[in-house]
Design a protein around this motif. Sequence first.
Motif, PDB file in Angstrom:
ATOM      1  N   ILE A 488       0.864  -1.179   0.000  1.00 23.62           N
ATOM      2  CA  ILE A 488       0.000   0.000   0.000  1.00 23.62           C
ATOM      3  C   ILE A 488       0.897   1.225   0.000  1.00 23.62           C
ATOM      4  N   ASP A 489       0.524   2.213  -0.795  1.00 22.83           N
ATOM      5  CA  ASP A 489       1.296   3.438  -0.930  1.00 22.83           C
ATOM      6  C   ASP A 489       0.302   4.587  -0.970  1.00 22.83           C
ATOM      7  N   GLY A 490       0.345   5.456   0.036  1.00 19.01           N
ATOM      8  CA  GLY A 490      -0.670   6.499   0.072  1.00 19.01           C
ATOM      9  C   GLY A 490      -0.250   7.723   0.857  1.00 19.01           C
ATOM     10  N   PHE A 491      -1.159   8.686   0.884  1.00 19.16           N
ATOM     11  CA  PHE A 491      -0.979   9.932   1.609  1.00 19.16           C
ATOM     12  C   PHE A 491      -2.235  10.162   2.445  1.00 19.16           C
ATOM     13  N   GLU A 492      -2.034  10.491   3.726  1.00 18.87           N
ATOM     14  CA  GLU A 492      -3.185  10.700   4.579  1.00 18.87           C
ATOM     15  C   GLU A 492      -3.059  12.002   5.352  1.00 18.87           C
ATOM     16  N   ILE A 493      -4.202  12.563   5.677  1.00 21.35           N
ATOM     17  CA  ILE A 493      -4.288  13.790   6.462  1.00 21.35           C
ATOM     18  C   ILE A 493      -5.236  13.528   7.628  1.00 21.35           C
ATOM     19  N   PHE A 494      -4.808  13.980   8.788  1.00 18.65           N
ATOM     20  CA  PHE A 494      -5.655  13.853   9.961  1.00 18.65           C
ATOM     21  C   PHE A 494      -5.737  15.219  10.636  1.00 18.65           C
ATOM     22  N   GLY A 495      -6.941  15.725  10.806  1.00 19.06           N
ATOM     23  CA  GLY A 495      -7.142  17.006  11.475  1.00 19.06           C
ATOM     24  C   GLY A 495      -8.115  16.857  12.614  1.00 19.06           C
ATOM     25  N   ARG A 496      -7.884  17.602  13.671  1.00 18.42           N
ATOM     26  CA  ARG A 496      -8.835  17.564  14.774  1.00 18.42           C
ATOM     27  C   ARG A 496      -8.867  18.906  15.496  1.00 18.42           C
TER      28      ARG A 496
END
Length: 848
Positions: A488-496
């Motif tokens: 798996i190859d990806g980009f993720e964003i997490f905001g809170r």
Amino acid sequence: MHQLRATLFAFLVAAIASGATAHADTAPPTPPTIATYVAAEYPADARAAGREASVELELTVGADGQVLDARVVTPVGDGFDEAALAAVRQFVFTPATKDGQPIAARIRYRYAFTLEHAPVAPAPVAGRIEGHILSRIDGKPLAGVDVVVTGPDGSVSRVTTDEAGAFALDALPAGHYHIAIDALDHAAFAQDEDVIAGEAAAVTYRLNPATTVEDTGSYGAVATIEAPVREITRRSLEGDELTKIAGTRGDPLRAVELLPGVARPPSGQGMLIVRGSAPEDSQVFLDGAPVRQLYHLGGLTSFVNGALLKRVDLFPGNFSARYGRKIGGVIEAEMRDPRTDRFHAALDLNMVDVSALAEGPISDKWSFAIAGRRSHIDAWIGPLLRATGAPVAATPVYTDWQAMAVYKADANNRIRVIGYGSTDRLEVVIANPSGAATKRDRLGVEGAFHRLRVDWTRTWPNLEQSISVTGGSNRYVVNASELVQGGIDGFEIFGRADWHATLSKYAQLAWGLDIHDLEADLWYRGPHVPQTEGNPDKTFTADRFNEQIVDQKDGVWFRPAAYAEATITPIAPLAVTAGVRVDYFSDVSTWAVDPRASGRYTLGATTFKGGIGRFSQPPKEEESIPAFGNPGLRTQQATHYGFGFDHKLSQRVSFGLEGYYKSLDHMIIETPSGAKTNTGRGRIYGAELAARWQPGGRVSGFLSYTLSRSERNDAGKWRLFDYDQTHILTVSSSIKLGHGWELGGTFRLVTGNPETPVIGSVYDADVDLYRPLYGATNSARTTAFHRLDLRIEKQFHIAGHPCAGYLDIQNAYNRANRESTDYSFDYSQRSDTPGLPLIPSLGIKGEI
């Protein structure tokens, strides 16, 4: 959907940016602090008469730290005023600063005159308040602090803390008391306590530093808000305890495995198994952002430098609505801010890896920290295996890094920019009998993630706000010779964004939102991989490669959520928290609404607690994406029940007992045809005993015992879960021997894991191999696991710099614990595969 995602993330980014610009020009003044203290001479006549007093003074401190002027604000007479003035005029301060420059300032200072009293036994019908006052910044005791206690009849009693920050008031009639505390350079503090006849109310108050200064030089204070306790069980490790537990190699996150409710993972696999849940059912957070990989490959070390961690919390169940998307447990690791007193650098070199850390101030507003680590086990384990003629050679390599810049516009605003990452590579080379090397003789696993985080924390008198955005890449690749490849190859964003508000002394409210967005490519080439949990046949035989699956898909997983929680304290001993969390999962187009509630009732030194809550978890990425899984899946659900108590025997010694039950529904399983469905069920129940001797003295340690049973039902009848462990006992202790020596030990005794017995075999002529015949699934167990780990450390100084040498020994008596079973080609003979042998790790660390 794309517009919604962009709008939500734009809100978080704009909020942080506004915090940076709004306070970019705000000067963070610092108050003067005492550098040289002079004790006052006690007036002889007042001492003879048994009189005590507190003299309030106003001091003018110059830019050089000298006391320019001192006057008594409210005279008390009897020679106290003159004695206090004579003493404070000799004080020397570290001067106040503004914009990084020393300035003159005017402050209020209270000098307390107290006499030593013989202890007085409380009257049988009276109660007692006893406690400690500590600094919230570093946990150190605050001496000479005035404690003013107002009784139910309006009477006022005063007492001053001793050198240990301790105070006590005896012979107090039962009733409701108001406690007010005033300490130099710390925010004013007030708290209500109930005194019960014949009992002692033991309290600990942690004071915040004074936080504001006006241009006139007068200092005020704004208190930060302590978040309410919203989980019925939180087990924490902090301070020196994080890095000195035997058998963890100084790794704080490894120490979590020893806490109640956490099962022992298979050797070298680095799993997190909390209260009988599957490893993928629990989540690790770093400062509120989820982390996919807790350990480096092999499970020896976690991905973050332990010296940068402030604390690690384990929530084994019934966790707050702030957390979601998991049905097991939660680990929250919190990074500390860099030190600002001066520049610091540290180095730790041992037999497995080497790490370095540097931190310190950049200016009066900015500070930094940077750390890195690289394993060097590959430099000697590969040559060692080849020299001994081993048929397998492994070359593991891992690195990790952390970098942090912190900007404090003032005491109420903090902005942090944090980067961190980890890389792993493990290559296993299998000797070919023919002597020719081929790609099929190599097995490889590679993983990496890198992230950048920006967060802003703002505090008002009754409100605390925290907003953050974290983004980065993830990559994980498996290459088992030429036969199986995937990744798996990806980009993720997490905001809170989180808010905590104190509405009154009876009510607190917390609310917020968090957004998780992943865009990734998944690929796989190889045979169909069946469900592994509950399936004894995990081997790839030649016939399975006849039908290959070759596919590659890209996908988007957008998962926003919002939550709210209220904590009500209708009466002082009782606190009730009720909350709800709402999640949306775009990959399966499903909403989840999870209500949760908990309560705590304190009776003297004992706190009773209980809770119930619902928790939802979406399918894994490969389970819901077309071609690999089933986009028609639903969320898995669990209901947690828990009840128990905690009892405090003394300031440092406590114990607790808790029972729990978890009902699992809509669990994802694989049918005999290979289809994934939500038809599985599960149930987990047990009890946990925890006893702890807090650090702070010569001896510290903890004991944990878990009695547990974890079962699954995916074929119409109940069976044991693969990682069910009935008994888990851990005893860990550390003792300071003196002269810089410290000795620690950890012993663990665990029931063996379930296994499915092989009761025979049949020959399959079509593929020319024997196939095993299995008994009932997980109807047998491996032998019990037990191990003793030891750690000895010697602290010393070189040219005035603190250093330490240490030896950490895992499996000190070289127990050959059975981890798995191998069979001959026709399954007529079996052999046990042992876990890790005795592993010593000798190291040295130092700091400048």
